[in-house]
Design a protein around this motif. Structure first.
Motif, PDB file in Angstrom:
ATOM      1  N   ARG A 267       0.832  -1.205   0.000  1.00  0.00           N
ATOM      2  CA  ARG A 267       0.000   0.000   0.000  1.00  0.00           C
ATOM      3  C   ARG A 267       0.865   1.254   0.000  1.00  0.00           C
ATOM      4  NH1 ARG A 267      -4.417   0.343   4.408  1.00  0.00           N
ATOM      5  NH2 ARG A 267      -4.950   2.149   3.124  1.00  0.00           N
ATOM      6  N   GLN A 268       2.015   1.180   0.686  1.00  0.00           N
ATOM      7  CA  GLN A 268       2.880   2.355   0.725  1.00  0.00           C
ATOM      8  C   GLN A 268       3.347   2.744  -0.670  1.00  0.00           C
ATOM      9  OE1 GLN A 268       6.383   2.415   3.335  1.00  0.00           O
ATOM     10  NE2 GLN A 268       7.482   3.569   1.759  1.00  0.00           N
ATOM     11  N   TYR A 272       2.048   6.158  -2.224  1.00  0.00           N
ATOM     12  CA  TYR A 272       3.029   7.220  -1.974  1.00  0.00           C
ATOM     13  C   TYR A 272       4.193   7.205  -2.972  1.00  0.00           C
ATOM     14  CZ  TYR A 272       6.287  10.203   0.680  1.00  0.00           C
ATOM     15  OH  TYR A 272       7.154  11.197   1.064  1.00  0.00           O
ATOM     16  N   ALA A 319       2.991   6.627   5.992  1.00  0.00           N
ATOM     17  CA  ALA A 319       1.874   6.109   6.797  1.00  0.00           C
ATOM     18  C   ALA A 319       0.757   7.138   6.913  1.00  0.00           C
ATOM     19  CB  ALA A 319       2.379   5.714   8.187  1.00  0.00           C
ATOM     20  N   TYR A 320       1.123   8.415   7.039  1.00  0.00           N
ATOM     21  CA  TYR A 320       0.108   9.478   7.111  1.00  0.00           C
ATOM     22  C   TYR A 320      -0.625   9.603   5.778  1.00  0.00           C
ATOM     23  CZ  TYR A 320       2.318  10.842  11.493  1.00  0.00           C
ATOM     24  OH  TYR A 320       2.819  10.848  12.772  1.00  0.00           O
ATOM     25  N   ILE A 322      -1.090   7.201   3.588  1.00  0.00           N
ATOM     26  CA  ILE A 322      -1.965   6.045   3.464  1.00  0.00           C
ATOM     27  C   ILE A 322      -3.226   6.244   4.299  1.00  0.00           C
ATOM     28  CG2 ILE A 322      -2.202   3.598   4.023  1.00  0.00           C
ATOM     29  CD1 ILE A 322       0.798   3.318   3.379  1.00  0.00           C
ATOM     30  N   ALA A 323      -3.054   6.804   5.497  1.00  0.00           N
ATOM     31  CA  ALA A 323      -4.207   7.036   6.365  1.00  0.00           C
ATOM     32  C   ALA A 323      -5.176   8.050   5.746  1.00  0.00           C
ATOM     33  CB  ALA A 323      -3.739   7.540   7.725  1.00  0.00           C
ATOM     34  N   LEU A 324      -4.641   9.068   5.067  1.00  0.00           N
ATOM     35  CA  LEU A 324      -5.476  10.087   4.461  1.00  0.00           C
ATOM     36  C   LEU A 324      -6.222   9.556   3.238  1.00  0.00           C
ATOM     37  CD1 LEU A 324      -3.112  13.205   4.621  1.00  0.00           C
ATOM     38  CD2 LEU A 324      -5.217  12.841   5.945  1.00  0.00           C
ATOM     39  N   THR A 325      -5.602   8.591   2.550  1.00  0.00           N
ATOM     40  CA  THR A 325      -6.204   8.058   1.319  1.00  0.00           C
ATOM     41  C   THR A 325      -7.040   6.809   1.573  1.00  0.00           C
ATOM     42  OG1 THR A 325      -4.185   6.795   0.854  1.00  0.00           O
ATOM     43  CG2 THR A 325      -4.369   8.982  -0.133  1.00  0.00           C
ATOM     44  N   ALA A 326      -7.025   6.332   2.814  1.00  0.00           N
ATOM     45  CA  ALA A 326      -7.769   5.110   3.132  1.00  0.00           C
ATOM     46  C   ALA A 326      -9.279   5.339   3.041  1.00  0.00           C
ATOM     47  CB  ALA A 326      -7.409   4.637   4.519  1.00  0.00           C
TER      48      ALA A 326
END
Length: 326
Positions: A267-268, A272, A319-320, A322-326
């Protein structure tokens, strides 16, 4: 021991890759292969031999994060680090007609690779399509350059000359070719095993090691070739070398590796790093389209951006995202 393994692997990849390409050029000369073909294939893709052996080795031992991260990270490093350092040595003045065709194609396949990463998998079918696309691209380039004698043909011939020097005798060139091949294979094995152990010891993701340590190490041949070309005032070769390497990294390395072993994409990388790769290619787009100069100050900015990107990997910025795009 892991650090020594990585250092030994990098040294073998660099030296083995250099010997491999030079010996292959000599063998091609023995059979009177066109200099255009040599420049289009052996030289353009030979400098990607370290990336290919590392990615294939990583995929075969169940480390797809390193395999994919190596390619994505190498493409980022090629533009931001290699061209940045090269421009610091000598401002790059590539002629537009020498880089625009290959540059635009590189940008297109970069977008395709980023889009494919979003699916989370590069399977054997996608790998076959990448290899087929590479074959079509080489065929079209050879037809255009051999019939029209374009400036790009002269550039590829010059690239082939840069790797000349070995006698075109099979008794000399073929053993050197085998030695170079053995060097990159052994170097890849040492680098992957050492890098994997370091990642575990540091508690960082293997993808991060592939995107940083492994990618920078396998980009050393491109850095050496481009820096020498810039020092000699051949900015077109420096930029052309990077464009050709990035095309090979995606179509040949990802395509060839996926044919042997399907690759999963973390996912990273999908959220990203693949898009950092696209942004790096986008930064180079004005140079490719207009032929404008890459100045020393712009080269410094490239290097700074690359340093910030590497720092972001270890500071956990992906990680941030990924969290925003989750």
């Amino acid at each position: 021991m892991d650090v020594l393994s990585v250092l030994a692997g990098l040294a073998l990849l660099f030296l083995g890759g250099e010997v491999l390409v030079r010996a292959a050029v000599a063998i091609a000369g023995r059979f009177n292969v066109s200099q255009i073909i040599v420049g289009l294939t052996i030289v353009a893709f030979g400098t990607s031999a370290p990336e290919f052996t590392v990615s294939l080795s990583a995929a075969l031992v169940g480390q797809p994060d390193i395999a994919v991260g190596n390619v994505v990270g190498s493409n980022i490093a090629n533009i931001l680090l290699v061209l940045g350092v090269t421009a610091l040595i000598q401002p790059l003045r590539p002629e537009r007609q020498l880089v625009v065709r290959d540059g635009l194609f590189m940008f297109a396949v970069t977008i395709a690779m980023a889009a494919l990463c979003l699916t989370g998998m590069v399977g054997s079918l996608q790998g076959a399509l990448f290899i087929a696309l590479l074959g079509v691209y080489i065929g079209i380039c050879y037809w255009v350059e051999s019939t029209n004698r374009s400036p790009v043909a002269a550039r590829h011939e010059t690239e082939a000359d840069e790797y000349g020097g070995l006698p075109p005798r099979l008794l000399v060139a073929f053993p050197l070719f085998l030695a170079g091949l053995a060097g990159v294979v052994l170097g890849a094995d040492l680098l992957v095993s050492g890098a994997t152990s370091i990642a575990r010891a540091l508690g960082v993701a293997e993808a991060v090691i592939g995107l940083s340590l492994v990618a920078i190490g396998t980009s050393l041949p491109e850095l050496a070739v481009s820096a020498i070309a810039a020092y000699r005032g051949r900015g077109d070769i420096a930029v052309g070398n990077i464009i050709g390497s990035n095309i090979a990294n995606i179509l040949l390395i990802i395509g060839g590796t996926a044919l042997v072993e399907p690759l999963t994409v973390t996912r990273q990388i999908a959220a990203y790093d693949a898009w950092i790769m696209v942004l790096a290619a986008l930064v180079l787009l004005p140079v490719m389209v207009t032929g404008r100069v890459i100045s020393r100050s712009e080269g410094a900015v490239f290097v700074i951006f690359f340093a910030l990107y590497i720092a972001s990997l270890y500071l956990g910025l992906p990680a941030y995202v990924i969290a925003l795009t989750a």
